[in-house]
Design an enzyme around this catalytic site. Structure first.
Site, PDB file in Angstrom:
ATOM      1  CG  ASP A  78      17.951  47.727   9.430  1.00 20.58           C
ATOM      2  OD1 ASP A  78      17.662  47.247   8.303  1.00 20.58           O
ATOM      3  OD2 ASP A  78      19.479  46.790   9.496  1.00 20.58           O
ATOM      4  CE  LYS A  79      12.457  41.988   7.856  1.00 21.42           C
ATOM      5  NZ  LYS A  79      13.238  40.849   6.615  1.00 21.42           N
ATOM      6  CG  HIS A  80      16.948  41.253  12.554  1.00 21.36           C
ATOM      7  ND1 HIS A  80      17.891  40.439  12.106  1.00 21.36           N
ATOM      8  CD2 HIS A  80      16.718  40.188  13.555  1.00 21.36           C
ATOM      9  CE1 HIS A  80      18.074  39.816  12.718  1.00 21.36           C
ATOM     10  NE2 HIS A  80      17.841  39.273  13.720  1.00 21.36           N
ATOM     11  CB  SER A  81      13.605  38.637   9.234  1.00 17.16           C
ATOM     12  OG  SER A  81      13.081  37.212   8.874  1.00 17.16           O
ATOM     13  CB  THR A 118      19.142  39.183   3.109  1.00 11.32           C
ATOM     14  OG1 THR A 118      17.951  39.171   3.751  1.00 11.32           O
ATOM     15  CG2 THR A 118      19.553  40.299   2.261  1.00 11.32           C
ATOM     16  NE  ARG A 166      24.305  32.385  22.113  1.00 14.39           N
ATOM     17  CZ  ARG A 166      24.048  33.111  21.641  1.00 14.39           C
ATOM     18  NH1 ARG A 166      23.781  34.282  20.535  1.00 14.39           N
ATOM     19  NH2 ARG A 166      22.448  32.571  20.994  1.00 14.39           N
ATOM     20  CB  SER A 181      23.554  37.272  19.034  1.00 12.34           C
ATOM     21  OG  SER A 181      23.795  37.121  18.508  1.00 12.34           O
ATOM     22  CE  LYS A 185      24.391  39.443  14.857  1.00 14.08           C
ATOM     23  NZ  LYS A 185      24.839  38.015  14.921  1.00 14.08           N
ATOM     24  CE  LYS A 186      19.355  43.845  11.177  1.00 13.12           C
ATOM     25  NZ  LYS A 186      19.152  44.384  10.229  1.00 13.12           N
TER      26      LYS A 186
HETATM   27  N1  URA Z   1      20.802  35.386  14.983  1.00 11.17           N
HETATM   28  C1  URA Z   1      21.397  36.162  15.562  1.00 11.17           C
HETATM   29  O1  URA Z   1      22.410  36.583  15.210  1.00 11.17           O
HETATM   30  N2  URA Z   1      22.158  35.799  16.785  1.00 11.17           N
HETATM   31  C2  URA Z   1      21.610  34.709  17.727  1.00 11.17           C
HETATM   32  O2  URA Z   1      22.123  34.269  18.697  1.00 11.17           O
HETATM   33  C3  URA Z   1      21.029  33.752  16.614  1.00 11.17           C
HETATM   34  C4  URA Z   1      20.109  34.259  15.300  1.00 11.17           C
END
Ligand code: URA
Length: 454
Positions: A78-81, A118, A166, A181, A185-186
């Site tokens: 996967d990719k994350h920005s 997205t 937070r 965080s 999730k990823k």
């Molecule tokens: N995106 C996230 O999912 N968590 C963060 O804490 C900041 C950006």
């Protein structure tokens, strides 16, 4: 284990063990750790920081707080920005990676602050379901090689409560907590490899390169420490990446790119650079150059477009979306071309202000529960360095009504600087951050990437 003791030790700068951090994550999920305690823990982490080992333990405990998906075939990538303005890369890159043989269950997010998301973009496609159940997601990924969907309550549930706390305790900025965080999730999608696009510039959360480097380093080391091969590119976000900003407008840009009708050069470069890295990490390419070549071939042959079309149809969108996108994407009632007020060269943008202007047009959220208007935004944005005569088209505004269009016109004119001299071209990819070798021999053990059954 007493939460107040763990908080006190973190407050005083001690490193917590994996067992202690797992107890905190369990307390987040079952509610036995109260809001005040969780807020105090977050503040202690923000002020004292965490070791790499603590970051990995926190991330893996949060990843394992819910389901961790597993897949019959791979490599799973996967990719994350980290978030930008006009960042449509995922819409092209995810299907292209699938066309190159990767399995890509992409867990995407919604807009955050001034940046687009997205999922919000994909929801401008009629019928597209961002929340299929696990069985359907598995079937779609098996059939098409990819699916871009949202996080379900079953994936990394600890993050949801922790993020909310937070958000109201002034602790969102903690690098340790941002890393845990994002990655929890990823990694819950059961990834073998992850490529990160860490944005840097006046449209990014990390405006300067030093801060972007720190975030990239943290994400790369923790990703690798958690058993997922991870690389980050730091890329420029000091002007909108795509020539359009706004949900349906950006989907239109992606369709033009995939079908080869209009390919924006900067989008092409960022997408292919990330893809080259991802295919190398996944073991599908020998090196990033070969990976980049594979990705370019997937675009040129139309295979990436085919994967995108199949994904959209499988998730409930129109079966002929690629052929007839313009007739499906919602259009704004007021479309206005803004002329350049003077002749000159575009020397820069206040990119964040453009992202905020999309929210003001209704294309983003002011409150968490807001519905967004997918039709609105800016298109035909000219890149920095473009020379314009007085009266030439500077941008097109897409608005729900004339008042919004007036406001967006004023904001855009303010956000765009016209000068006499073209600025020296800046590199688009600023840096590649890969696994840090220095952790070898420090007693840091790689953790087993435990995948549970989805
Ligand atoms: N995106 C996230 O999912 N968590 C963060 O804490 C900041 C950006």
């Amino acid at each position: 284990m007493l939460y107040q003791e763990l908080i006190r030790r973190k407050r005083d700068g001690d490193a917590l063990s994996g067992t202690e951090l797992a107890a905190i994550v369990a307390g987040i999920c079952d509610g036995s750790m109260g809001d005040a305690q969780l807020g105090a823990f977050a503040m202690a982490v923000l002020l004292q920081g965490m070791t790499l080992q603590e970051r990995v333990h926190l991330t893996t405990a949060m990843r394992d707080s819910g389901k961790v998906l597993s897949w019959d075939h791979g490599p799973v990538i996967d990719k994350h920005s980290t978030g930008g303005v006009g960042d449509t890369v995922s819409l092209m890159l995810i299907p292209a990676l699938a066309a190159c043989g990767a399995v890509v269950p992409s867990i995407a997010g919604r807009g955050l602050g001034h940046t687009g998301g997205t999922l919000d973009k994909l929801e401008s496609i009629p019928g597209y379901d961002i929340a299929p159940d696990a069985a359907r997601l598995r079937k779609i990924v098996a059939q098409t090689g990819c699916a871009i969907v949202g996080q379900t309550a079953a994936l990394a549930p600890a993050d949801k409560r922790f993020y909310a706390i937070r958000d109201i305790t002034g602790t969102v900025e903690s690098l340790d907590l941002i890393t845990a965080s994002i990655l929890s999730k990823k990694l819950a999608a059961g990834l073998d490899a992850l490529v990160l696009d860490v944005k840097c510039g006046n449209g990014a959360f990390m405006a300067d390169q030093g801060a972007a480097q720190k975030l990239a380093r943290a994400l790369v080391d923790v990703g690798n420490g958690a058993g997922c091969r991870t690389v980050a590119l730091i890329s420029d976000m000091s002007q909108p990446l795509a020539p359009a900003v706004g949900n349906a407008l950006e989907v239109g840009v992606a369709v033009d790119f995939l079908t080869g009708r209009v390919i924006d050069a900067r989008l092409w470069d960022v997408t292919c650079a990330l893809g080259g890295q991802a295919l190398t990490l996944a073991g599908l390419a020998r090196d990033p150059d070969q990976g980049r070549g594979m990705l370019e071939a997937a675009f040129r042959s139309g295979k990436a477009a085919e994967c995108f079309g199949h994904m959209v149809a499988a998730l409930g969108g129109p079966t002929d979306f690629l052929e007839n996108a313009a007739s499906y994407l919602p259009a704004a009632p007021v479309v206005r071309t803004v002329p350049a007020p003077v002749s000159g060269v575009v020397t820069g943008y206040d990119t964040r202000a453009i992202g905020v202007a999309v929210i003001a047009l209704g294309g983003g959220r002011r409150q968490a529960a807001d519905r967004i208007d997918p039709r609105v935004g800016f298109s035909d944005i000219v890149p920095v360095g473009s020379r314009l005569g007085r009266g030439d088209a500077l941008v097109r505004i897409h608005a729900a009504n004339p008042d919004h269009a007036d406001e967006a016109t004023a904001t855009f004119l303010h956000a765009c600087t016209l000068g006499e001299v073209a600025p020296a071209p800046e590199p688009l990819i600023l840096e590649c951050v890969s696994e840090c070798c220095s952790k070898v021999g420090t007693g840091f053990e790689l953790l087993e990437h435990s995948k549970s059954i989805s």
